[in-house]
Design an enzyme around this catalytic site. Structure first.
Site, PDB file in Angstrom:
ATOM      1  N   TYR A 145       2.677   3.267   5.029  1.00 61.06           N
ATOM      2  CA  TYR A 145       3.807   2.693   5.764  1.00 61.06           C
ATOM      3  C   TYR A 145       5.028   2.607   4.846  1.00 61.06           C
ATOM      4  CZ  TYR A 145       6.304  -0.695   8.764  1.00 61.06           C
ATOM      5  OH  TYR A 145       7.217  -1.352   9.570  1.00 61.06           O
ATOM      6  N   ASP A 146       4.809   2.041   3.652  1.00 60.71           N
ATOM      7  CA  ASP A 146       5.929   1.817   2.734  1.00 60.71           C
ATOM      8  C   ASP A 146       6.630   3.136   2.378  1.00 60.71           C
ATOM      9  OD1 ASP A 146       4.440  -0.506   2.848  1.00 60.71           O
ATOM     10  OD2 ASP A 146       4.430  -0.879   0.689  1.00 60.71           O
ATOM     11  N   GLU A 147       5.818   4.140   2.027  1.00 56.03           N
ATOM     12  CA  GLU A 147       6.420   5.403   1.597  1.00 56.03           C
ATOM     13  C   GLU A 147       7.003   6.174   2.767  1.00 56.03           C
ATOM     14  OE1 GLU A 147       7.217   5.730  -1.272  1.00 56.03           O
ATOM     15  OE2 GLU A 147       5.685   5.072  -2.675  1.00 56.03           O
ATOM     16  N   ARG A 186      -1.163  -9.491  12.832  1.00 55.29           N
ATOM     17  CA  ARG A 186      -0.275 -10.136  11.870  1.00 55.29           C
ATOM     18  C   ARG A 186      -0.476 -11.658  11.928  1.00 55.29           C
ATOM     19  NH1 ARG A 186       4.852  -6.165  12.906  1.00 55.29           N
ATOM     20  NH2 ARG A 186       3.883  -6.084  14.951  1.00 55.29           N
ATOM     21  N   ASN A 190      -2.241 -13.811  15.037  1.00 54.34           N
ATOM     22  CA  ASN A 190      -3.632 -14.183  14.722  1.00 54.34           C
ATOM     23  C   ASN A 190      -3.815 -15.696  14.789  1.00 54.34           C
ATOM     24  OD1 ASN A 190      -4.679 -11.670  14.343  1.00 54.34           O
ATOM     25  ND2 ASN A 190      -5.171 -11.930  12.166  1.00 54.34           N
ATOM     26  N   THR A 210       3.958 -15.969   0.203  1.00 52.11           N
ATOM     27  CA  THR A 210       5.025 -16.441   1.093  1.00 52.11           C
ATOM     28  C   THR A 210       5.570 -15.323   1.985  1.00 52.11           C
ATOM     29  OG1 THR A 210       6.873 -15.967  -0.401  1.00 52.11           O
ATOM     30  CG2 THR A 210       5.762 -18.100  -0.679  1.00 52.11           C
ATOM     31  N   ARG A 211       6.067 -15.733   3.134  1.00 51.21           N
ATOM     32  CA  ARG A 211       6.803 -14.864   4.043  1.00 51.21           C
ATOM     33  C   ARG A 211       7.931 -15.691   4.645  1.00 51.21           C
ATOM     34  NH1 ARG A 211       3.682 -12.017   1.831  1.00 51.21           N
ATOM     35  NH2 ARG A 211       2.471 -10.263   2.644  1.00 51.21           N
ATOM     36  N   ASP A 271      -1.399  -6.949  -0.910  1.00 45.74           N
ATOM     37  CA  ASP A 271      -0.668  -7.897  -0.060  1.00 45.74           C
ATOM     38  C   ASP A 271       0.474  -8.519  -0.883  1.00 45.74           C
ATOM     39  OD1 ASP A 271      -1.662  -9.563   2.675  1.00 45.74           O
ATOM     40  OD2 ASP A 271      -0.277 -10.646   1.386  1.00 45.74           O
ATOM     41  N   PRO A 272       1.727  -8.333  -0.447  1.00 46.02           N
ATOM     42  CA  PRO A 272       2.833  -8.867  -1.252  1.00 46.02           C
ATOM     43  C   PRO A 272       2.737 -10.384  -1.458  1.00 46.02           C
ATOM     44  CG  PRO A 272       3.657  -7.334   0.395  1.00 46.02           C
ATOM     45  CD  PRO A 272       2.211  -7.573   0.709  1.00 46.02           C
TER      46      PRO A 272
END
Ligand code: UDP
Length: 311
Positions: A145-147, A186, A190, A210-211, A271-272
């Site tokens: 996804y990121d790339e 997500r 959830n 954190t988000r 996971d960030p």
């Protein structure tokens, strides 16, 4: 009447965008192959200026007639989806974006790319400003996804610089609201589903990551302002209200008055650890900032989930 294509238009964000654009007087062509989107998301749109086309944008896109704007939102976006659909995710970010840009060139349309805070990966700079280049593992599970999105940004800038296409790039941070799927995977969907059905809330890791969560109506407003702007470099749109995932789980227990318990399960790979948008640029050039607070946003999302779960 401007005519606008929204790819991924039957998804969570896409469907809200379609409605917003119809309200602004646009004629809207909604394109989706329904692998993560759903016809239900657009079933309430009763407007003769709205058209749905079932098509996978990773294949050549053919649209009859003129187009003034293209908003490219097609992509799996929940980690469980892109882990399940890694090749489709890479293809829609790369081939899908190329096709959508080619269409923008042919139709002389304004093009807006839905990019993501995932381009910052597991960030080493906090909060994240647009100038930060990110910390991405290209070969990890989230790399697909990121790339793909990083490539999508690169090809968008190349079309802008080489072909003079009027392009915009929005980096979308965590967003929530009605029309997220019950099984979206997500955190907020959830936790809401679990709290409303008496299941344990599954916090991944120790919940200290954190988000920063933005309500969907705020996001859509920011995106529209960017679409109408003359800014061609990426712009963060999100809510800087940062919290730990454990705090979010507690908040949802409170909002649903649920007796569910929190359980801790292993943290997914890569996971960030932190994520918070620096939105100074959006404030300055779009005069935009989020307005909906978490309590209000969770209330309306909870209503939607209760209706979907027949509670
Ligand atoms: N998360 C969690 N429990 C869940 C789903 C997610 O603890 O049931 C965590 C996840 O590990 C991440 C954060 O919540 O740290 C946000 O995850 P999400 O899938 O919503 O989006 P991300 O920001 O990771 O793309």
């Amino acid at each position: 009447m401007p005519r606008t294509l929204v790819t991924g238009g039957a998804g969570f964000l896409g469907s809200h965008l379609c409605e917003y654009l119809l309200n602004k007087g646009h004629e809207v062509v909604c394109m989706d192959n329904l692998i993560t989107g759903s016809k239900e998301n657009i079933s309430e749109i009763k407007n003769s200026a709205f058209q749905f086309i079932n098509h996978n944008v990773s294949e050549f896109i053919n649209i009859e007639g003129n187009l003034d704007y293209i908003l490219h939102f097609a992509s799996p976006a929940s980690p469980i989806d892109y882990l399940d659909l890694p090749i489709q995710t890479l293809k829609v970010g790369a081939l899908g974006t190329h096709n959508a840009l080619g269409l923008a060139k042919a139709k002389k349309a304004v093009f807006l790319l839905a990019s993501t805070s995932e381009v910052y990966g597991d960030p080493l700079m906090h909060p994240q400003p647009e100038e930060y280049w990110g910390n991405v593992n290209p070969i990890g599970p989230r790399g697909v996804y990121d790339e793909a999105k990083r490539f999508a940004e690169a090809i968008t800038m190349a079309y802008h610089r080489t072909h003079g296409i009027n392009t915009k790039i929005v980096r979308i941070f965590n967003t929530y609201g009605p029309r997220m799927r019950i099984k979206d995977g997500r955190a907020i969907p959830n936790f809401l589903k679990q709290a409303l059905t008496g299941e344990n809330l599954t916090v991944y890791g120790n919940g200290s990551q954190t988000r920063s969560f933005c309500f969907v109506t705020d996001l859509v407003e920011g995106i529209f302002r960017l679409l109408m702007s003359e800014h061609h470099e990426p712009v963060n749109i999100g809510n800087p209200n940062e919290m730990t995932i454990r705090q979010m789980a507690d908040k949802i227990l409170q909002a649903t008055q649920s007796d569910s318990k929190i359980v801790y399960v292993p943290l997914p790979e890569d996971d960030p650890k932190t994520r918070q948008p620096n939105i100074s640029l959006a404030k300055k050039i779009l005069n935009w900032e989020p307005k909906v607070n978490l309590d209000e946003g969770l209330k309306s999302t909870k209503q939607y989930f209760k209706q979907k779960l027949n509670i």
